[in-house]
Design an enzyme around this catalytic site. Structure first.
Site, mmCIF file in Angstrom:
data_model
loop_
_atom_site.group_PDB
_atom_site.id
_atom_site.type_symbol
_atom_site.label_atom_id
_atom_site.label_comp_id
_atom_site.label_asym_id
_atom_site.label_seq_id
_atom_site.Cartn_x
_atom_site.Cartn_y
_atom_site.Cartn_z
ATOM 1 N N LEU A 1 1.714 -1.513 13.073
ATOM 2 C CA LEU A 1 2.662 -0.503 13.365
ATOM 3 C C LEU A 1 3.363 -0.756 14.556
ATOM 4 O O LEU A 1 4.636 -0.625 14.862
ATOM 5 C CB LEU A 1 2.113 1.070 13.197
ATOM 6 C CG LEU A 1 2.601 1.600 11.975
ATOM 7 C CD1 LEU A 1 3.891 1.889 11.756
ATOM 8 C CD2 LEU A 1 2.036 1.128 10.743
ATOM 9 N N GLY B 1 0.796 -1.256 -0.129
ATOM 10 C CA GLY B 1 0.021 0.041 -0.137
ATOM 11 C C GLY B 1 0.936 1.312 0.112
ATOM 12 O O GLY B 1 0.298 2.285 -0.462
ATOM 13 N N ASP C 1 -4.234 2.618 11.228
ATOM 14 C CA ASP C 1 -5.862 2.017 11.519
ATOM 15 C C ASP C 1 -5.992 1.716 12.814
ATOM 16 O O ASP C 1 -5.802 2.500 13.756
ATOM 17 C CB ASP C 1 -5.959 0.925 10.588
ATOM 18 C CG ASP C 1 -7.866 0.670 10.427
ATOM 19 O OD1 ASP C 1 -8.362 0.706 11.793
ATOM 20 O OD2 ASP C 1 -8.362 0.565 9.311
ATOM 21 N N LYS D 1 -6.079 7.059 10.916
ATOM 22 C CA LYS D 1 -7.575 6.774 11.146
ATOM 23 C C LYS D 1 -7.731 6.812 12.812
ATOM 24 O O LYS D 1 -7.852 5.628 13.292
ATOM 25 C CB LYS D 1 -8.133 5.686 10.474
ATOM 26 C CG LYS D 1 -9.605 5.656 10.482
ATOM 27 C CD LYS D 1 -10.115 4.452 9.794
ATOM 28 C CE LYS D 1 -9.904 4.243 8.265
ATOM 29 N NZ LYS D 1 -10.349 3.066 7.759
ATOM 30 N N ASN E 1 -2.103 -1.958 15.171
ATOM 31 C CA ASN E 1 -1.489 -3.404 15.391
ATOM 32 C C ASN E 1 -0.059 -3.769 14.692
ATOM 33 O O ASN E 1 0.818 -4.077 14.976
ATOM 34 C CB ASN E 1 -2.353 -4.550 15.055
ATOM 35 C CG ASN E 1 -3.576 -4.635 16.097
ATOM 36 O OD1 ASN E 1 -3.298 -4.461 17.338
ATOM 37 N ND2 ASN E 1 -4.740 -5.051 15.588
ATOM 38 N N GLU F 1 3.958 4.583 5.970
ATOM 39 C CA GLU F 1 2.911 3.568 5.887
ATOM 40 C C GLU F 1 1.567 4.405 5.160
ATOM 41 O O GLU F 1 1.838 5.505 5.290
ATOM 42 C CB GLU F 1 2.407 3.661 7.452
ATOM 43 C CG GLU F 1 1.891 2.220 7.766
ATOM 44 C CD GLU F 1 1.692 0.895 7.015
ATOM 45 O OE1 GLU F 1 1.433 0.828 5.859
ATOM 46 O OE2 GLU F 1 1.873 0.025 7.760
ATOM 47 N N ARG G 1 -5.888 -0.019 -6.186
ATOM 48 C CA ARG G 1 -4.684 0.808 -5.822
ATOM 49 C C ARG G 1 -4.316 1.878 -6.771
ATOM 50 O O ARG G 1 -3.493 2.734 -6.514
ATOM 51 C CB ARG G 1 -3.433 -0.170 -5.969
ATOM 52 C CG ARG G 1 -3.463 -1.136 -4.744
ATOM 53 C CD ARG G 1 -2.131 -1.979 -4.613
ATOM 54 N NE ARG G 1 -2.270 -3.332 -3.973
ATOM 55 C CZ ARG G 1 -1.913 -3.227 -2.447
ATOM 56 N NH1 ARG G 1 -2.099 -2.155 -1.975
ATOM 57 N NH2 ARG G 1 -2.396 -4.223 -1.729
#
Length: 181
Positions: free
Chosen positions: A110, A46, A105, A133, A108, A101, A168
């Site tokens: 990171l 991503g 979210d 987020k 977890n 990144e 993407r």
């Protein structure tokens, strides 16, 4: 949501808005590390769009490396399990490491990665995220040094972000609104 169907996507951040903010982040990083080099760690898949655009806007010597992890699969919600698929190719010991990144979210992914990187003895360890987020955060202590945009608790795609490997390549960031028949 059946991933085989097409989805209605509403534009949330335009390509122009993204380019403007990425240039600002590049200038912030250049100023913070002036006179030094940086080691960008792109979290695949991503973050590839964001990392390449950011790297072009950082006016410092740099190294770029890649790590592949997964936590979503074919879902729109993180399952909390993080799998390291590809580790870094070079040592980060003594380097000014910037973990890049696409979105933070739950935190977890990171949390695990930042702990892993800190044990590898970098000179500095900072975090740069295009999207944050915070409403979804389940892990405490995630400090984002460079943030592009804070976004609401909706599932986003485009600019590297995907829904089961689709979308993407959109040049903007959008929300999946609903399914089209």
């Amino acid at each position: 949501m059946d991933y085989r169907r097409k989805h209605k996507i509403s534009v949330y951040l335009t390509e122009e808005q993204l380019n403007k903010r990425i240039a600002e982040i590049g200038a912030e990083i250049t100023e913070r590390f002036r006179g030094e080099s940086v080691y960008l760690v792109c979290i695949l898949k991503g973050s590839i769009f964001f990392t390449t655009e950011l790297a072009k806007r950082i006016e410092l010597p740099m190294t770029i490396d890649f790590m592949s992890v997964s936590s979503y699969g074919a879902s729109t919600h993180s399952g909390g399990v993080v799998n390291v698929k590809k580790d870094l190719e070079h040592s980060i010991e003594g380097e000014n490491v910037i973990v890049v990144e696409d979105i933070i979210d739950s935190g977890n992914t990171l949390s695990r990665l930042m702990t892993l990187f800190s044990h590898r003895n970098p000179k500095t360890l900072t975090l740069c995220a295009l999207l944050d987020k915070p409403a979804r955060r389940t892990v405490e202590g995630i400090h984002v040094d460079f943030t592009g945009f804070r976004i609401p608790d909706k599932f986003v795609v485009g600019y590297g972000l995907d829904y089961d490997q689709r979308y993407r390549n959109l040049p903007y960031i959008g929300f999946i609104e609903d399914e089209e028949e």
